[in-house]
Design an enzyme around this catalytic site. Sequence first.
Site, short mmCIF file in Angstrom:
data_model
loop_
_atom_site.label_atom_id
_atom_site.label_comp_id
_atom_site.label_asym_id
_atom_site.label_seq_id
_atom_site.Cartn_x
_atom_site.Cartn_y
_atom_site.Cartn_z
N HIS A 1 0.84 -1.20 0.00
CA HIS A 1 0.00 0.00 0.00
C HIS A 1 0.87 1.24 0.00
CE1 HIS A 1 -3.13 2.87 1.17
NE2 HIS A 1 -3.95 1.98 0.65
N GLU B 1 -7.92 -5.06 -0.64
CA GLU B 1 -8.45 -5.84 -1.76
C GLU B 1 -8.26 -7.35 -1.56
OE1 GLU B 1 -8.07 -4.11 -5.49
OE2 GLU B 1 -8.65 -2.18 -4.68
N1 COA Z 1 4.20 -7.24 -4.98
C1 COA Z 1 5.52 -7.21 -5.25
N2 COA Z 1 6.31 -6.14 -5.09
C2 COA Z 1 5.73 -5.04 -4.63
C3 COA Z 1 4.35 -4.98 -4.32
C4 COA Z 1 3.59 -6.14 -4.51
N3 COA Z 1 2.28 -6.15 -4.25
N4 COA Z 1 4.05 -3.74 -3.89
C5 COA Z 1 5.19 -3.03 -3.93
N5 COA Z 1 6.19 -3.82 -4.37
C6 COA Z 1 7.59 -3.44 -4.57
C7 COA Z 1 7.78 -2.68 -5.85
O1 COA Z 1 8.02 -3.54 -6.93
C8 COA Z 1 8.96 -1.80 -5.54
O2 COA Z 1 10.13 -2.55 -5.70
P1 COA Z 1 11.46 -1.92 -6.36
O3 COA Z 1 11.80 -0.78 -5.47
O4 COA Z 1 12.41 -3.05 -6.32
O5 COA Z 1 11.04 -1.50 -7.74
C9 COA Z 1 8.79 -1.51 -4.03
O6 COA Z 1 7.97 -2.56 -3.52
C10 COA Z 1 8.10 -0.19 -3.78
O7 COA Z 1 6.98 -0.13 -4.60
P2 COA Z 1 6.26 1.20 -5.08
O8 COA Z 1 5.74 0.98 -6.46
O9 COA Z 1 7.13 2.39 -4.81
O10 COA Z 1 5.09 1.28 -4.07
P3 COA Z 1 3.85 2.19 -4.21
O11 COA Z 1 3.67 2.90 -2.94
O12 COA Z 1 3.89 3.02 -5.43
O13 COA Z 1 2.77 1.05 -4.44
C11 COA Z 1 0.86 -0.21 -4.58
C12 COA Z 1 1.64 0.83 -3.75
C13 COA Z 1 -0.46 -0.49 -3.90
C14 COA Z 1 0.61 0.36 -5.96
C15 COA Z 1 1.70 -1.50 -4.67
O14 COA Z 1 1.96 -2.02 -3.40
C16 COA Z 1 1.06 -2.56 -5.57
O15 COA Z 1 1.24 -2.52 -6.78
N6 COA Z 1 0.29 -3.52 -4.97
C17 COA Z 1 -0.36 -4.52 -5.76
C18 COA Z 1 -1.65 -3.98 -6.35
C19 COA Z 1 -2.73 -3.80 -5.30
O16 COA Z 1 -2.95 -4.65 -4.46
N7 COA Z 1 -3.43 -2.67 -5.41
C20 COA Z 1 -4.51 -2.34 -4.51
C21 COA Z 1 -4.09 -1.23 -3.59
S1 COA Z 1 -5.31 -0.91 -2.35
#
Ligand code: COA
Length: 351
Positions: A237, A295
């Site tokens: 998140h 989710e």
């Molecule tokens: N699975 C695998 N790796 C994940 C991850 C996940 N669900 N969520 C974050 N990461 C990793 C990213 O790949 C990134 O790695 P890197 O630095 O090696 O590239 C690191 O963690 C940081 O991720 P980042 O994209 O900066 O986090 P964010 O704050 O932008 O992302 C979400 C938040 C929710 C977009 C992200 O956790 C995600 O994509 N989750 C899966 C989709 C989901 O469940 N969405 C519903 C949200 S309520």
Amino acid sequence: MQEAGSGLEGVVVADTRLSDVDGEAGRLVIAGSRVEALAASVPFEEVVRRLLGDEAGEGDLGAARLRAWPRVARLVDALAMKDGMDALRACAATLDVAAPVDIIGAVSVFVAANARVRMKREPLPPNPAARHAPDTLRMMTGATPGDPSAKAIDAYFVTVVDHGMNASTFTARVIASTGSDPTSAVTGAIGALKGPLHGGAPGPVLDMLDAIGSAERAEEWMASELDAGRRIMGMGHRVYRVRDPRAAVLEREVQRLEAAGVASGRLALARAAERAAERALAVRHPERPLRANVEFYTAVLLEALGVPRESFSPVFAAARVAGWCAHVAEQKRVGRLIRPSSRYVGATPQA
Ligand code: COA
């Protein structure tokens, strides 16, 4: 100045009385109450009243659903769209009403009608005497939910109704800030919610549980997904650094349903998958806790309630639209255009 491309984390763009997300403590407050307390005892209608007050508009949500029903017959093409969020966006864009109560009522009718059309069944009219969330479920499945299911869908609507400055809410506020109309704000927010990084994850969570199949395969499956560079849906998140409190609320609702005999058949597998995902992500990202988000158990709960998986994101929208409307009203009161800056990194003119 915030680093370009950072995703605006930590930037405050509004003062709000609607909800507060404390990502370190894992605490969510909606209209002055903790989400756990609201979901346990306050009906969706009352939460809408607390969020919108007199700005909700005339009459109750039941009457609003009934007013929206004749629109279904005029939206045959939009309702036939394959993707539930595309269909909802197309239907919402036709709304010529401004009162939040009418928008919230119509979205529920559209979401249910699209689910029926996708099942090749006739859309079902609303029952204005029924409560909003259970009636949305009934219009979708064709069965009047019993008490445990009615309570669970109501708790779900309450749990996801608002959540700080998330991407779709921000979208709605930006649109409202230009002086545009509520239909445009809600239609834009639906577009933002469609993305898998925001509201589009619960369907894929169920696909993941299908692919894992049994608890003992969870560990291996997570490792191979992460090795392939894919994200685990329902995990991680932007704001929470602990488990999303809404995951616990919804997990408890699934547990209650199972105890009442409305078996999901998925709870044990989901819990095993969550533990395996947590372990695998902790190894790969020791710098950043990546725990279950809302989710993860949304998928398990909505499946247990008989919602088709293609409708998971639209049902999320049917609840969240109340939050969007409340933010639109709040933004209107602010009355100031949201217009941030960018840093130019393109070519410099020669002359
Ligand atoms: N699975 C695998 N790796 C994940 C991850 C996940 N669900 N969520 C974050 N990461 C990793 C990213 O790949 C990134 O790695 P890197 O630095 O090696 O590239 C690191 O963690 C940081 O991720 P980042 O994209 O900066 O986090 P964010 O704050 O932008 O992302 C979400 C938040 C929710 C977009 C992200 O956790 C995600 O994509 N989750 C899966 C989709 C989901 O469940 N969405 C519903 C949200 S309520």
